[in-house]
Design a protein around this motif. Structure first.
Motif, PDB file in Angstrom:
ATOM      1  N   GLN A  99       0.855  -1.186   0.000  1.00  0.00           N
ATOM      2  CA  GLN A  99       0.000   0.000   0.000  1.00  0.00           C
ATOM      3  C   GLN A  99       0.891   1.236   0.000  1.00  0.00           C
ATOM      4  OE1 GLN A  99      -2.272  -0.313   3.573  1.00  0.00           O
ATOM      5  NE2 GLN A  99      -0.490  -0.436   4.882  1.00  0.00           N
ATOM      6  N   PRO A 100       0.347   2.406  -0.286  1.00  0.00           N
ATOM      7  CA  PRO A 100       1.173   3.617  -0.259  1.00  0.00           C
ATOM      8  C   PRO A 100       1.874   3.764   1.098  1.00  0.00           C
ATOM      9  CG  PRO A 100      -0.947   4.090  -1.261  1.00  0.00           C
ATOM     10  CD  PRO A 100      -1.032   2.690  -0.706  1.00  0.00           C
ATOM     11  N   GLY A 101       3.122   4.169   1.052  1.00  0.00           N
ATOM     12  CA  GLY A 101       3.917   4.355   2.259  1.00  0.00           C
ATOM     13  C   GLY A 101       4.706   3.127   2.665  1.00  0.00           C
ATOM     14  N   THR A 102       4.581   2.046   1.885  1.00  0.00           N
ATOM     15  CA  THR A 102       5.283   0.803   2.171  1.00  0.00           C
ATOM     16  C   THR A 102       6.427   0.623   1.187  1.00  0.00           C
ATOM     17  OG1 THR A 102       3.247  -0.226   2.943  1.00  0.00           O
ATOM     18  CG2 THR A 102       5.021  -1.705   2.311  1.00  0.00           C
ATOM     19  N   ARG A 103       7.529   0.069   1.663  1.00  0.00           N
ATOM     20  CA  ARG A 103       8.682  -0.258   0.811  1.00  0.00           C
ATOM     21  C   ARG A 103       9.126  -1.665   1.187  1.00  0.00           C
ATOM     22  NH1 ARG A 103      10.633   1.206  -3.583  1.00  0.00           N
ATOM     23  NH2 ARG A 103      12.847   1.044  -3.871  1.00  0.00           N
ATOM     24  N   ILE A 104       9.244  -2.536   0.187  1.00  0.00           N
ATOM     25  CA  ILE A 104       9.658  -3.914   0.423  1.00  0.00           C
ATOM     26  C   ILE A 104      10.798  -4.219  -0.538  1.00  0.00           C
ATOM     27  CG2 ILE A 104       8.935  -6.334   0.508  1.00  0.00           C
ATOM     28  CD1 ILE A 104       6.000  -5.183   0.693  1.00  0.00           C
ATOM     29  N   THR A 105      11.892  -4.756  -0.022  1.00  0.00           N
ATOM     30  CA  THR A 105      13.039  -5.067  -0.870  1.00  0.00           C
ATOM     31  C   THR A 105      13.540  -6.478  -0.603  1.00  0.00           C
ATOM     32  OG1 THR A 105      14.582  -4.127   0.729  1.00  0.00           O
ATOM     33  CG2 THR A 105      13.851  -2.671  -1.035  1.00  0.00           C
ATOM     34  N   LEU A 106      14.114  -7.060  -1.648  1.00  0.00           N
ATOM     35  CA  LEU A 106      14.800  -8.348  -1.560  1.00  0.00           C
ATOM     36  C   LEU A 106      16.212  -8.118  -2.073  1.00  0.00           C
ATOM     37  CD1 LEU A 106      15.163 -11.402  -1.242  1.00  0.00           C
ATOM     38  CD2 LEU A 106      14.033 -11.673  -3.476  1.00  0.00           C
ATOM     39  N   VAL A 107      17.196  -8.366  -1.205  1.00  0.00           N
ATOM     40  CA  VAL A 107      18.603  -8.106  -1.530  1.00  0.00           C
ATOM     41  C   VAL A 107      19.402  -9.395  -1.395  1.00  0.00           C
ATOM     42  CG1 VAL A 107      20.675  -6.829  -0.811  1.00  0.00           C
ATOM     43  CG2 VAL A 107      18.447  -5.707  -0.786  1.00  0.00           C
ATOM     44  N   ASP A 108      20.296  -9.612  -2.338  1.00  0.00           N
ATOM     45  CA  ASP A 108      21.269 -10.703  -2.252  1.00  0.00           C
ATOM     46  C   ASP A 108      22.441 -10.156  -1.447  1.00  0.00           C
ATOM     47  OD1 ASP A 108      23.402 -12.490  -2.640  1.00  0.00           O
ATOM     48  OD2 ASP A 108      22.817 -12.929  -4.701  1.00  0.00           O
ATOM     49  N   GLU A 109      22.554 -10.551  -0.194  1.00  0.00           N
ATOM     50  CA  GLU A 109      23.586 -10.015   0.689  1.00  0.00           C
ATOM     51  C   GLU A 109      24.995 -10.403   0.249  1.00  0.00           C
ATOM     52  OE1 GLU A 109      23.342  -7.969   3.399  1.00  0.00           O
ATOM     53  OE2 GLU A 109      21.193  -7.738   3.054  1.00  0.00           O
ATOM     54  N   GLU A 110      25.121 -11.481  -0.511  1.00  0.00           N
ATOM     55  CA  GLU A 110      26.440 -11.908  -0.979  1.00  0.00           C
ATOM     56  C   GLU A 110      26.982 -10.972  -2.050  1.00  0.00           C
ATOM     57  OE1 GLU A 110      27.931 -15.766  -3.300  1.00  0.00           O
ATOM     58  OE2 GLU A 110      27.282 -16.172  -1.237  1.00  0.00           O
ATOM     59  N   THR A 111      26.104 -10.531  -2.967  1.00  0.00           N
ATOM     60  CA  THR A 111      26.543  -9.666  -4.058  1.00  0.00           C
ATOM     61  C   THR A 111      26.213  -8.198  -3.817  1.00  0.00           C
ATOM     62  OG1 THR A 111      24.470  -9.853  -5.293  1.00  0.00           O
ATOM     63  CG2 THR A 111      26.168 -11.536  -5.719  1.00  0.00           C
ATOM     64  N   GLY A 112      25.285  -7.935  -2.886  1.00  0.00           N
ATOM     65  CA  GLY A 112      24.845  -6.564  -2.638  1.00  0.00           C
ATOM     66  C   GLY A 112      23.785  -6.083  -3.613  1.00  0.00           C
TER      67      GLY A 112
END
Length: 64
Positions: A41-54
């Motif tokens: 919904q507005p105001g939300t941020r969701i991320t998926l990051v590969d911590e090995e590569t950044g």
């Protein structure tokens, strides 16, 4: 493979609300999709990051 390589973050109204780490990219992507369905919904941020590569693998909302 590192057991917490894939990191999903949920930010609500500019504040971190949830973090999760998985060793499997498909599982992390499923968790990401579930969070978008539940909190997207507005105001939300969701991320998926590969911590090995950044690398940011996906994010919601998408940026151009």
């Amino acid at each position: 493979m590192h057991p917490d390589r894939y990191h999903v973050t949920l930010v609500l109204a500019g504040r971190p609300a949830l973090h999760g780490w998985w060793g499997s990219e498909p599982i992390a992507r499923a968790q990401f999709t579930g969070l978008v369905g539940r909190y997207g919904q507005p105001g939300t941020r969701i991320t998926l990051v590969d911590e090995e590569t950044g690398a940011t693998l996906t994010e919601w909302p998408e940026t151009s």
